[in-house]
Design a protein around this motif. Structure first.
Motif, mmCIF file in Angstrom:
data_model
loop_
_atom_site.group_PDB
_atom_site.id
_atom_site.type_symbol
_atom_site.label_atom_id
_atom_site.label_comp_id
_atom_site.label_asym_id
_atom_site.label_seq_id
_atom_site.Cartn_x
_atom_site.Cartn_y
_atom_site.Cartn_z
ATOM 1 N N ARG A 1 37.697 -29.086 31.879
ATOM 2 C CA ARG A 1 36.344 -29.556 31.625
ATOM 3 C C ARG A 1 36.659 -31.056 31.844
ATOM 4 O O ARG A 1 37.205 -31.443 32.188
ATOM 5 C CB ARG A 1 35.698 -29.116 30.108
ATOM 6 N N LEU A 2 35.089 -31.284 32.283
ATOM 7 C CA LEU A 2 34.281 -32.440 32.223
ATOM 8 C C LEU A 2 33.272 -32.422 31.672
ATOM 9 O O LEU A 2 32.461 -31.741 30.902
ATOM 10 C CB LEU A 2 33.821 -32.692 33.800
ATOM 11 N N ASP A 3 33.377 -34.274 30.329
ATOM 12 C CA ASP A 3 32.756 -33.376 29.517
ATOM 13 C C ASP A 3 30.822 -33.537 29.901
ATOM 14 O O ASP A 3 30.560 -34.089 31.403
ATOM 15 C CB ASP A 3 31.771 -35.640 29.151
ATOM 16 N N TYR A 4 29.923 -33.143 28.981
ATOM 17 C CA TYR A 4 28.460 -33.673 29.422
ATOM 18 C C TYR A 4 27.833 -34.845 29.738
ATOM 19 O O TYR A 4 27.178 -34.047 31.084
ATOM 20 C CB TYR A 4 27.963 -33.393 28.052
ATOM 21 N N ASP A 5 28.487 -35.582 29.395
ATOM 22 C CA ASP A 5 27.824 -37.040 30.842
ATOM 23 C C ASP A 5 28.770 -38.015 31.211
ATOM 24 O O ASP A 5 29.096 -38.816 31.664
ATOM 25 C CB ASP A 5 27.314 -37.997 29.048
ATOM 26 N N THR A 6 29.538 -36.892 31.745
ATOM 27 C CA THR A 6 30.716 -36.911 33.225
ATOM 28 C C THR A 6 30.206 -36.230 34.568
ATOM 29 O O THR A 6 30.484 -34.969 33.818
ATOM 30 C CB THR A 6 32.635 -37.030 32.755
ATOM 31 N N SER A 7 30.489 -37.144 34.939
ATOM 32 C CA SER A 7 29.525 -36.131 36.349
ATOM 33 C C SER A 7 31.064 -36.386 37.377
ATOM 34 O O SER A 7 32.058 -36.423 37.378
ATOM 35 C CB SER A 7 28.961 -37.526 37.537
ATOM 36 N N GLY A 8 30.952 -35.497 38.214
ATOM 37 C CA GLY A 8 32.270 -35.260 39.310
ATOM 38 C C GLY A 8 33.266 -34.332 39.876
ATOM 39 O O GLY A 8 32.279 -33.210 39.121
ATOM 40 N N LEU A 9 34.452 -34.132 40.244
ATOM 41 C CA LEU A 9 34.476 -32.816 40.258
ATOM 42 C C LEU A 9 35.204 -32.108 39.579
ATOM 43 O O LEU A 9 36.166 -32.170 39.206
ATOM 44 C CB LEU A 9 35.934 -33.750 41.575
ATOM 45 N N ILE A 10 35.023 -30.710 39.994
ATOM 46 C CA ILE A 10 35.494 -29.565 38.725
ATOM 47 C C ILE A 10 35.402 -28.185 39.629
ATOM 48 O O ILE A 10 35.097 -28.351 40.572
ATOM 49 C CB ILE A 10 34.633 -29.672 37.695
ATOM 50 N N LEU A 11 36.869 -27.499 39.602
ATOM 51 C CA LEU A 11 36.863 -26.496 39.961
ATOM 52 C C LEU A 11 36.854 -25.165 39.346
ATOM 53 O O LEU A 11 36.330 -25.104 37.813
ATOM 54 C CB LEU A 11 38.739 -26.444 39.843
ATOM 55 N N LEU A 12 35.978 -24.064 40.030
ATOM 56 C CA LEU A 12 35.892 -23.245 39.103
ATOM 57 C C LEU A 12 36.256 -21.979 40.713
ATOM 58 O O LEU A 12 36.706 -21.703 41.596
ATOM 59 C CB LEU A 12 34.690 -23.229 39.227
ATOM 60 N N THR A 13 36.842 -20.712 39.614
ATOM 61 C CA THR A 13 37.301 -19.974 39.988
ATOM 62 C C THR A 13 37.371 -18.319 38.787
ATOM 63 O O THR A 13 36.862 -18.388 37.812
ATOM 64 C CB THR A 13 39.003 -20.274 40.179
ATOM 65 N N ASN A 14 37.668 -17.520 39.390
ATOM 66 C CA ASN A 14 37.821 -16.112 38.650
ATOM 67 C C ASN A 14 39.461 -15.936 38.887
ATOM 68 O O ASN A 14 40.126 -14.758 37.973
ATOM 69 C CB ASN A 14 36.622 -14.596 39.326
ATOM 70 N N ASP A 15 40.166 -16.294 39.130
ATOM 71 C CA ASP A 15 41.245 -16.278 38.945
ATOM 72 C C ASP A 15 42.197 -17.183 37.890
ATOM 73 O O ASP A 15 42.627 -18.242 38.172
ATOM 74 C CB ASP A 15 42.337 -16.544 40.743
ATOM 75 N N GLY A 16 42.167 -16.474 36.792
ATOM 76 C CA GLY A 16 42.892 -16.844 35.548
ATOM 77 C C GLY A 16 44.414 -17.479 35.688
ATOM 78 O O GLY A 16 44.413 -17.871 35.086
ATOM 79 N N ASP A 17 45.289 -17.052 35.841
ATOM 80 C CA ASP A 17 46.548 -17.325 36.385
ATOM 81 C C ASP A 17 46.459 -18.361 37.471
ATOM 82 O O ASP A 17 47.061 -19.073 36.776
ATOM 83 C CB ASP A 17 47.505 -15.772 36.983
#
Length: 242
Positions: free
Chosen positions: A103-119
């Motif tokens: 996660r990134l905080d509500y008031d923090t911007s920048g790079l975050i990764l998303l996936t459907n691969d739980g492993d």
């Protein structure tokens, strides 16, 4: 031909949850394979041939997908929000069930990764896998060298001592009473960077995550996203296990 894999791995790769949580669901008798309740962790299945139902919902084989998002400030690192605020999944048009890695905080911007691969997500988030994340922080005041050294060596917070950090003061403005500092950490505690700077008496005014391992935001504006390339996914896996 059946390609058999452990049930908990199949559940995780389908994006339902992490492998650890999948194991818990199996032990609790919440997983059914071909009409039979399964409680053995050693069970192997092939999702192309076997019917797997998790908590009453049939499992469908999804191709794993991986995204990099430049999260704007004022956005929740979640798949939904009870207050109706914007969430990271709102920025990526897909019919697959994706979720943020960490996660990134509500008031923090920048790079975050998303996936459907739980492993894959569980692999990257595991505390023992030291993947460095680099942040650019605008802080109040001009930290002394001894303060920077505290961050570099590890600093005591209410939830324990932080691991050593890589810290570089990019610039300081004594007239405005602010500094721009680059800090790299491999932990993922809640609001960790902000709490670290508060601990040395220099609260964060603005925070952005610039890098996740070798990944960066090059070519992206806030709200933009791109799909990770196969070699990037492979390299992240390698980073996590080395």
């Amino acid at each position: 031909m059946k390609v058999l894999e452990r049930l908990q791995k199949v559940i995780a790769q389908a994006g339902v949850t992490s492998r650890r949580k999948a194991e818990q669901l199996i032990l609790e008798g919440k997983v059914i394979v071909n009409g039979n309740k399964v409680t053995e962790l050693g069970t192997k299945v092939d999702l192309q041939h076997d019917e797997v139902i998790v908590e009453g919902v049939p499992l469908e084989k999804e191709e794993p997908i991986y995204f990099l998002l430049y999260k704007p400030t004022g956005v929740i690192s979640s798949v939904d929000d009870e207050k109706g605020r914007k969430v990271v999944t709102d920025f990526i048009p897909t019919d697959k069930r994706i979720f943020p890695i960490g996660r990134l905080d509500y008031d923090t911007s920048g790079l975050i990764l998303l996936t459907n691969d739980g492993d894959f997500a569980n692999l990257l988030m595991h505390p023992k896998h030291e993947i460095y994340k680099t942040y650019i922080a605008k802080v109040e005041g001009v930290p002394l060298r001894e303060d920077i050294k505290k961050l570099e060596k590890g600093i005591h917070l209410e939830d324990g001592r932080t691991a050593p950090a890589k810290v570089k003061v990019s610039r300081s403005d004594k007239k405005k009473g602010t500094s721009i500092i680059e800090i790299s950490i491999h932990e993922g505690r809640n609001r960790q960077v902000r709490r670290m700077f508060e601990a040395i008496g220099h609260p964060v005014m603005k925070l952005k995550r610039e890098n996740y391992g070798f990944l960066n935001l090059k070519g992206l504006n806030a709200g933009d996203f791109r799909e990770l390339k196969p070699h990037e996914v492979k390299r992240l896996r390698e980073l996590a296990v080395t």
